[in-house]
Write a protein that holds these residues in place. Structure first.
Motif, PDB file in Angstrom:
ATOM      1  N   PHE A 120       0.842  -1.208   0.000  1.00 55.35           N
ATOM      2  CA  PHE A 120       0.000   0.000   0.000  1.00 55.35           C
ATOM      3  C   PHE A 120       0.873   1.253   0.000  1.00 55.35           C
ATOM      4  CE2 PHE A 120      -3.337  -2.570   2.491  1.00 55.35           C
ATOM      5  CZ  PHE A 120      -3.922  -3.033   1.318  1.00 55.35           C
ATOM      6  N   ALA A 121       1.863   1.275   0.877  1.00 56.64           N
ATOM      7  CA  ALA A 121       2.746   2.443   0.980  1.00 56.64           C
ATOM      8  C   ALA A 121       3.533   2.648  -0.310  1.00 56.64           C
ATOM      9  CB  ALA A 121       3.683   2.280   2.168  1.00 56.64           C
ATOM     10  N   LEU A 122       4.024   1.550  -0.882  1.00 57.78           N
ATOM     11  CA  LEU A 122       4.791   1.656  -2.121  1.00 57.78           C
ATOM     12  C   LEU A 122       3.911   2.156  -3.262  1.00 57.78           C
ATOM     13  CD1 LEU A 122       7.539   1.235  -3.429  1.00 57.78           C
ATOM     14  CD2 LEU A 122       6.879  -1.146  -3.868  1.00 57.78           C
ATOM     15  N   GLY A 123       2.672   1.698  -3.319  1.00 56.86           N
ATOM     16  CA  GLY A 123       1.740   2.188  -4.335  1.00 56.86           C
ATOM     17  C   GLY A 123       1.498   3.681  -4.196  1.00 56.86           C
ATOM     18  N   GLY A 124       1.320   4.138  -2.976  1.00 53.33           N
ATOM     19  CA  GLY A 124       1.147   5.571  -2.745  1.00 53.33           C
ATOM     20  C   GLY A 124       2.378   6.364  -3.133  1.00 53.33           C
ATOM     21  N   LEU A 125       3.553   5.832  -2.796  1.00 54.53           N
ATOM     22  CA  LEU A 125       4.809   6.496  -3.144  1.00 54.53           C
ATOM     23  C   LEU A 125       4.979   6.585  -4.660  1.00 54.53           C
ATOM     24  CD1 LEU A 125       7.532   7.690  -2.183  1.00 54.53           C
ATOM     25  CD2 LEU A 125       8.423   5.352  -2.250  1.00 54.53           C
ATOM     26  N   VAL A 126       4.660   5.515  -5.355  1.00 56.30           N
ATOM     27  CA  VAL A 126       4.773   5.518  -6.816  1.00 56.30           C
ATOM     28  C   VAL A 126       3.836   6.563  -7.421  1.00 56.30           C
ATOM     29  CG1 VAL A 126       4.333   4.156  -8.904  1.00 56.30           C
ATOM     30  CG2 VAL A 126       5.632   3.166  -7.026  1.00 56.30           C
ATOM     31  N   ALA A 127       2.620   6.679  -6.896  1.00 57.29           N
ATOM     32  CA  ALA A 127       1.673   7.670  -7.417  1.00 57.29           C
ATOM     33  C   ALA A 127       2.204   9.086  -7.214  1.00 57.29           C
ATOM     34  CB  ALA A 127       0.316   7.500  -6.742  1.00 57.29           C
ATOM     35  N   ILE A 128       2.738   9.359  -6.038  1.00 56.23           N
ATOM     36  CA  ILE A 128       3.290  10.691  -5.771  1.00 56.23           C
ATOM     37  C   ILE A 128       4.504  10.950  -6.651  1.00 56.23           C
ATOM     38  CG2 ILE A 128       4.497  12.077  -4.034  1.00 56.23           C
ATOM     39  CD1 ILE A 128       2.547  10.840  -1.984  1.00 56.23           C
ATOM     40  N   ARG A 129       5.350   9.945  -6.801  1.00 52.38           N
ATOM     41  CA  ARG A 129       6.538  10.087  -7.639  1.00 52.38           C
ATOM     42  C   ARG A 129       6.145  10.316  -9.091  1.00 52.38           C
ATOM     43  NH1 ARG A 129      10.249  11.843  -9.747  1.00 52.38           N
ATOM     44  NH2 ARG A 129      12.184  10.793 -10.214  1.00 52.38           N
ATOM     45  N   ALA A 130       5.051   9.682  -9.526  1.00 50.29           N
ATOM     46  CA  ALA A 130       4.592   9.833 -10.910  1.00 50.29           C
ATOM     47  C   ALA A 130       4.231  11.279 -11.212  1.00 50.29           C
ATOM     48  CB  ALA A 130       3.398   8.919 -11.170  1.00 50.29           C
ATOM     49  N   VAL A 131       3.464  11.891 -10.336  1.00 48.91           N
ATOM     50  CA  VAL A 131       3.033  13.271 -10.608  1.00 48.91           C
ATOM     51  C   VAL A 131       4.222  14.225 -10.513  1.00 48.91           C
ATOM     52  CG1 VAL A 131       2.292  13.898  -8.270  1.00 48.91           C
ATOM     53  CG2 VAL A 131       1.196  14.952 -10.236  1.00 48.91           C
ATOM     54  N   ASP A 132       5.150  13.970  -9.609  1.00 54.75           N
ATOM     55  CA  ASP A 132       6.330  14.827  -9.506  1.00 54.75           C
ATOM     56  C   ASP A 132       7.189  14.705 -10.763  1.00 54.75           C
ATOM     57  OD1 ASP A 132       8.188  16.574  -8.012  1.00 54.75           O
ATOM     58  OD2 ASP A 132       9.488  14.801  -8.084  1.00 54.75           O
ATOM     59  N   HIS A 133       7.384  13.479 -11.235  1.00 52.96           N
ATOM     60  CA  HIS A 133       8.203  13.284 -12.431  1.00 52.96           C
ATOM     61  C   HIS A 133       7.517  13.897 -13.658  1.00 52.96           C
ATOM     62  CE1 HIS A 133      11.380  11.496 -14.788  1.00 52.96           C
ATOM     63  NE2 HIS A 133      10.461  11.052 -15.636  1.00 52.96           N
ATOM     64  N   TRP A 134       6.194  13.766 -13.726  1.00 53.26           N
ATOM     65  CA  TRP A 134       5.464  14.376 -14.843  1.00 53.26           C
ATOM     66  C   TRP A 134       5.695  15.885 -14.879  1.00 53.26           C
ATOM     67  CZ3 TRP A 134       1.793  18.193 -14.480  1.00 53.26           C
ATOM     68  CH2 TRP A 134       1.245  18.596 -15.682  1.00 53.26           C
ATOM     69  N   ALA A 135       5.533  16.546 -13.724  1.00 55.78           N
ATOM     70  CA  ALA A 135       5.674  18.006 -13.665  1.00 55.78           C
ATOM     71  C   ALA A 135       7.105  18.429 -13.999  1.00 55.78           C
ATOM     72  CB  ALA A 135       5.280  18.517 -12.283  1.00 55.78           C
ATOM     73  N   ARG A 136       8.086  17.722 -13.451  1.00 56.92           N
ATOM     74  CA  ARG A 136       9.483  18.093 -13.730  1.00 56.92           C
ATOM     75  C   ARG A 136       9.835  17.852 -15.193  1.00 56.92           C
ATOM     76  NH1 ARG A 136      13.720  15.855 -10.937  1.00 56.92           N
ATOM     77  NH2 ARG A 136      12.718  13.834 -10.992  1.00 56.92           N
ATOM     78  N   SER A 137       9.320  16.753 -15.766  1.00 57.99           N
ATOM     79  CA  SER A 137       9.592  16.457 -17.176  1.00 57.99           C
ATOM     80  C   SER A 137       8.913  17.470 -18.095  1.00 57.99           C
ATOM     81  CB  SER A 137       9.116  15.044 -17.529  1.00 57.99           C
ATOM     82  OG  SER A 137       9.879  14.093 -16.831  1.00 57.99           O
ATOM     83  N   GLU A 138       7.679  17.824 -17.781  1.00 55.77           N
ATOM     84  CA  GLU A 138       6.960  18.806 -18.603  1.00 55.77           C
ATOM     85  C   GLU A 138       7.701  20.142 -18.594  1.00 55.77           C
ATOM     86  OE1 GLU A 138       4.043  19.685 -21.325  1.00 55.77           O
ATOM     87  OE2 GLU A 138       4.443  17.755 -20.379  1.00 55.77           O
TER      88      GLU A 138
END
Length: 121
Positions: free
Chosen positions: A68-86
């Motif tokens: 559960f924690a890893l899934g939440g971490l991946v979701a947060i990391r996804a949005v951060d990586h999206w914003a930084r990449s954009e």
């Protein structure tokens, strides 16, 4: 830190820098983001499966909560990586490097080993 989080929720903030890129790059970035979200959902679903189907054992609880924690971490990391990449795409810079995929792969491999042990017990 708060300025990075603001990028997650304010599309105008992302668009305020650099030039408008070829839309294909932005769409590719979005597809990558969605793939990471699918990974997060799969981890959370795996946590639910572990919690429901493994025999009652302390390891079951640890593994379910970890997934559960890893899934939440991946979701947060996804949005951060999206914003930084954009932002990098709009500024014509190199995409931000990330060790997260390698770390995630190692964590999943260790988790698979723990599942094997839990299943055999």
């Amino acid at each position: 830190m708060w300025s990075a989080i603001r990028l997650w929720f304010d599309p105008d903030e992302v668009r305020s820098v650099g030039n408008t890129p070829d839309y294909r790059f932005s769409l590719a970035n979005e597809r990558t983001f969605l793939a990471w979200l699918r990974t997060a959902l799969a981890l959370i679903g795996g946590g639910l499966a572990v919690a429901q189907f493994l025999p009652a054992h302390r390891l079951r609880e640890v593994m379910a909560v970890s997934l559960f924690a890893l899934g939440g971490l991946v979701a947060i990391r996804a949005v951060d990586h999206w914003a930084r990449s954009e932002r990098a795409i709009r500024l014509g810079e190199a995409l931000p490097p990330s060790r997260f995929p390698a770390v995630l792969a190692i964590v999943v491999a260790v988790g698979a080993g723990a599942l094997l042990v839990a299943t055999l017990l």
